[in-house]
Design an enzyme around this catalytic site. Structure first.
Site, PDB file in Angstrom:
ATOM      1  N   TYR A   1      41.933   1.309 -10.600  1.00  0.00           N
ATOM      2  CA  TYR A   1      43.113   1.167 -11.462  1.00  0.00           C
ATOM      3  C   TYR A   1      43.006   2.173 -12.583  1.00  0.00           C
ATOM      4  CZ  TYR A   1      46.589  -0.788 -14.647  1.00  0.00           C
ATOM      5  OH  TYR A   1      47.675  -0.949 -15.480  1.00  0.00           O
TER       6      TYR A   1
ATOM      7  N   ASP B   1      37.827   8.813 -14.852  1.00  0.00           N
ATOM      8  CA  ASP B   1      38.547   7.874 -15.705  1.00  0.00           C
ATOM      9  C   ASP B   1      37.499   6.982 -16.368  1.00  0.00           C
ATOM     10  OD1 ASP B   1      39.907   5.853 -16.887  1.00  0.00           O
ATOM     11  OD2 ASP B   1      41.201   5.390 -15.174  1.00  0.00           O
TER      12      ASP B   1
ATOM     13  N   LYS C   1      40.412   2.334 -24.629  1.00  0.00           N
ATOM     14  CA  LYS C   1      39.660   1.144 -25.033  1.00  0.00           C
ATOM     15  C   LYS C   1      38.735   1.408 -26.235  1.00  0.00           C
ATOM     16  CE  LYS C   1      40.107  -0.807 -20.383  1.00  0.00           C
ATOM     17  NZ  LYS C   1      41.060  -1.907 -20.419  1.00  0.00           N
TER      18      LYS C   1
END
Ligand code: PMP
Length: 399
Positions: free
Chosen positions: A117, A212, A240
């Site tokens: 994801y 990522d 994040k």
């Protein structure tokens, strides 16, 4: 993610490793806002920095010293990032990284992994794990078929499939995008040689390798998974932790690659609130705190104690489980395992997981509400919190 079986918890307050819901129930939190809160909730260092910044105005839509300091810090942690752009989310970071790869290579296709994801960018919502996996909808409605058509999918840890896709699409693939430690099918570490294999294949073909590290950056190692496994990508995506609990993402690469981005190059990307001083101040305070000695040793210790304690509780209860762990993140899969990709993760008994989750909530622990997510222990979790969590798990498993 937030629906939690149709019964979402509404939270009112967080402090350290604890959360309180609107009914006044207290929880030991392992979601950490899905990863950013490595220092815990309402860390005083972050709050101080944010308060100072906010009193001078929240955004100017222009460069600030904060942004420059953040860029220098990111480079210090991840030297492969020679130039960096700050954006407002992980999704924006990966979306921009794909555009950058296409601009740099003049190619269109993207290769991603089943269960990977990368945010809700159209081209990447193909075989995405996490919320999509939990709800049994691998793709989303509303995506132009042409976007999905330019996205190739291989199994995670499946180097042979990657080789085959490169053979079949020689010179057409702009980039491989990968979570260097998968987190969105639950935690699945890269097998031996997987990341290096991706590095070799992409280099040979002239495609870019995008890591990522929205989840793994500053979590599995100060320098991210690229430092932990010693494989350097062409482009890195962050999110994040880099925002310290504020909306921040970033993408960065070598000077040569980043010079494709306007105004130096022809690839357009912008953002009204990007690099705003408040979010940058939160990020700087967080990264500065992570530079203190012993921080990652402690995070690894907390992760290991908790993951081992839970594994032991599952053994005692004779509930089949596989615990995959890397510093700062782990998943308990309700399956005998091993779990090495989305297919093996998908063998988990999700009904048992759901029962366990709800029993843990009753016991005052808030684990990730999906089988295909990571637990995020933080530096605010004390040994007593870990012990309390393992005891809660024993009672939950008994129930
Ligand atoms: N990449 C990864 C690896 C992620 O885990 C996430 C979010 N869970 C994203 C990208 C998207 O980030 P955001 O939710 O900030 O858009």
């Amino acid at each position: 993610w937030r629906s939690v079986g149709g019964q979402p918890l509404f939270f009112a307050r967080g402090s350290g490793c604890r959360l309180w819901d609107v009914d006044g129930n207290e929880f030991i939190d392992y979601v950490g806002s899905w990863g950013p809160l490595i220092l815990g909730h309402a860390d005083p260092r972050v709050l101080d920095a944010v308060n100072k910044a906010v009193s001078r105005g929240t955004s100017y839509g222009a460069p600030t010293e904060y942004e420059v300091r953040m860029a220098a810090l990111v480079h210090e942690f991840m030297p492969a990032i020679e130039m960096v752009r700050f954006v407002n989310s992980g999704t924006e970071a990966t979306m921009s990284a794909l555009r950058l790869a296409r601009a740099h290579t003049g190619r269109h296709m993207i290769l991603k992994f089943d269960g990977g994801y990368h945010g809700h960018e159209d081209a990447l919502l193909v075989k995405a794990g996490s919320g999509a996996a939990a709800h049994g909808i691998p793709d989303s409605a509303g995506i132009h078929p042409d976007y999905a058509a330019s996205t190739l999918v291989a199994p995670y840890n499946g180097l042979e499939a990657v080789e085959a896709l490169f053979r079949a699409n020689k010179g057409k693939i702009a980039a491989v995008i990968v979570e260097p430690v998968a987190g969105n099918m639950g935690v699945v570490p890269p097998g031996a040689g997987f990341l290096q294999g991706l590095r070799d294949i992409t280099r040979r073909d002239g495609a870019l390798l995008i890591f990522d590290e929205v989840m793994t950056g500053f979590r599995v190692h100060p320098g991210g998974a690229q430092a932990l496994y010693g494989v350097s990508p062409d482009v890195t995506c962050l999110g994040k932790i880099v925002g310290g609990g504020f909306p921040v993402g970033a993408y960065g690469a070598s000077r040569e690659i980043m010079q494709n981005v306007a105004p130096l190059g022809a690839m357009y990307q912008a953002g009204t609130l990007s690099g705003n001083p408040v979010a940058m101040a939160a990020g700087i305070a967080t990264l500065e705190a992570l530079k203190r000695p012993g921080v990652y040793e402690r995070l690894a210790q907390v992760t290991e104690r908790l993951a081992d304690g839970l594994a032991e509780a599952f053994r005692e209860a004779e509930v089949p489980a596989t615990v995959n762990r890397v510093c700062g993140m782990f998943t308990v899969f309700f399956t005998r395992g091993p779990v090495t990709d989305m297919e093996s993760a998908g063998k988990s008994d999700r009904q048992s997981f759901a029962k366990f989750f709800h029993a843990m909530v009753e016991e005052g622990v808030y684990p990730p509400p999906s089988q295909f997510e990571a637990w995020f222990p933080s530096l605010a979790h004390a040994d007593a919190d870990i012990e309390a969590t393992v005891s809660a798990a024993r009672r939950a498993l008994k129930k």
